[in-house]
Motif scaffolding. Structure first.
Motif, PDB file in Angstrom:
ATOM      1  N   ARG A   1      -5.005  -6.742  -9.459  1.00  0.00           N
ATOM      2  CA  ARG A   1      -5.960  -5.690  -9.103  1.00  0.00           C
ATOM      3  C   ARG A   1      -5.234  -4.406  -8.694  1.00  0.00           C
ATOM      4  O   ARG A   1      -5.592  -3.308  -9.118  1.00  0.00           O
ATOM      5  N   ARG A   2      -4.212  -4.558  -7.876  1.00  0.00           N
ATOM      6  CA  ARG A   2      -3.422  -3.385  -7.463  1.00  0.00           C
ATOM      7  C   ARG A   2      -2.783  -2.705  -8.666  1.00  0.00           C
ATOM      8  O   ARG A   2      -2.778  -1.490  -8.780  1.00  0.00           O
ATOM      9  N   LEU A   3      -2.203  -3.506  -9.548  1.00  0.00           N
ATOM     10  CA  LEU A   3      -1.529  -2.948 -10.725  1.00  0.00           C
ATOM     11  C   LEU A   3      -2.525  -2.277 -11.667  1.00  0.00           C
ATOM     12  O   LEU A   3      -2.230  -1.227 -12.242  1.00  0.00           O
ATOM     13  N   ARG A   4      -3.691  -2.851 -11.828  1.00  0.00           N
ATOM     14  CA  ARG A   4      -4.722  -2.278 -12.703  1.00  0.00           C
ATOM     15  C   ARG A   4      -5.209  -0.925 -12.185  1.00  0.00           C
ATOM     16  O   ARG A   4      -5.548  -0.042 -12.972  1.00  0.00           O
ATOM     17  N   ARG A   5      -5.259  -0.760 -10.869  1.00  0.00           N
ATOM     18  CA  ARG A   5      -5.661   0.539 -10.310  1.00  0.00           C
ATOM     19  C   ARG A   5      -4.652   1.614 -10.698  1.00  0.00           C
ATOM     20  O   ARG A   5      -5.020   2.748 -10.956  1.00  0.00           O
TER      21      ARG A   5
ATOM     22  N   GLY B   1       3.230   5.209  -5.524  1.00  0.00           N
ATOM     23  CA  GLY B   1       4.416   6.016  -5.755  1.00  0.00           C
ATOM     24  C   GLY B   1       5.284   5.486  -6.889  1.00  0.00           C
ATOM     25  O   GLY B   1       6.296   6.090  -7.227  1.00  0.00           O
ATOM     26  N   LEU B   2       4.885   4.378  -7.486  1.00  0.00           N
ATOM     27  CA  LEU B   2       5.679   3.797  -8.577  1.00  0.00           C
ATOM     28  C   LEU B   2       5.734   4.747  -9.762  1.00  0.00           C
ATOM     29  O   LEU B   2       4.733   5.349 -10.133  1.00  0.00           O
TER      30      LEU B   2
ATOM     31  N   VAL C   1       0.835  -1.202   0.000  1.00  0.00           N
ATOM     32  CA  VAL C   1       0.000   0.000   0.000  1.00  0.00           C
ATOM     33  C   VAL C   1       0.869   1.252   0.000  1.00  0.00           C
ATOM     34  O   VAL C   1       0.587   2.217  -0.711  1.00  0.00           O
ATOM     35  N   SER C   2       1.947   1.236   0.744  1.00  0.00           N
ATOM     36  CA  SER C   2       2.793   2.420   0.860  1.00  0.00           C
ATOM     37  C   SER C   2       3.609   2.710  -0.403  1.00  0.00           C
ATOM     38  O   SER C   2       4.050   3.831  -0.600  1.00  0.00           O
TER      39      SER C   2
END
Length: 162
Positions: A94-98, A67-68, A62-63
């Protein structure tokens, strides 16, 4: 010192930029083995003249996820070494798609004996599932080459009225 070693790795893995500015972002699915595999993929792609970089094993946290640096990233190589469950893969995708909804995702499952069905790939939003280093490299090179050809045809081909 460890900082100097990290700088050398970053230079080796991700400093080659092709003319098209296409970038590949190698992200480990969950651990240091995935991180190491991502570095190897990035180095192989750099030898092909493709701009690529590998992130650290906590890149999906999450952190760090928002910021990527995703500027010019066209393709994500999500690297899992060893067993990965469908839930872990769905979570990572899912995280990457967001963060990068349009990026093509190559899922690299090294040492994973699970065969995921085509409907899993589609439901998860994964463009391709590869199970070897060579397969991963070849798929990434082909996807970038084909997307470049399509873009060039769109930009170069004038529309003609007959």
């Amino acid at each position: 010192s460890s900082e100097k070693a990290e700088d050398r790795t970053e230079r080796a893995a991700g400093s080659v930029h092709s003319d098209s500015k296409k970038q590949v972002l190698c992200i480990p699915g969950r651990d240091l083995l995935g991180e190491a595999f991502g570095l190897i993929v990035a180095q192989l792609l750099a030898k092909e003249g493709i701009g690529a970089r590998a992130e650290q094993s906590d890149a999906l946290s999450v952190s760090r996820i928002f910021g990527l640096d995703t500027k010019d990233v066209e393709l994500i190589c999500l690297c899992f070494v060893g067993g990965a469950t469908s839930a872990q893969i769905h979570y990572a995708v899912r995280r990457l798609r967001r963060k990068m909804p349009e990026a093509f995702i190559v899922l690299s499952l090294i040492g994973n004996s699970t065969d995921f069905a085509e409907d899993f790939k589609l439901a998860a939003g994964i463009g391709s599932i590869e199970k070897s280093l060579g397969g991963t490299r070849d798929k990434i090179v082909n996807v970038l080459k084909n997307s470049g050809q399509r873009r060039q045809e769109i930009e170069v081909s004038p529309t003609r009225d007959n």
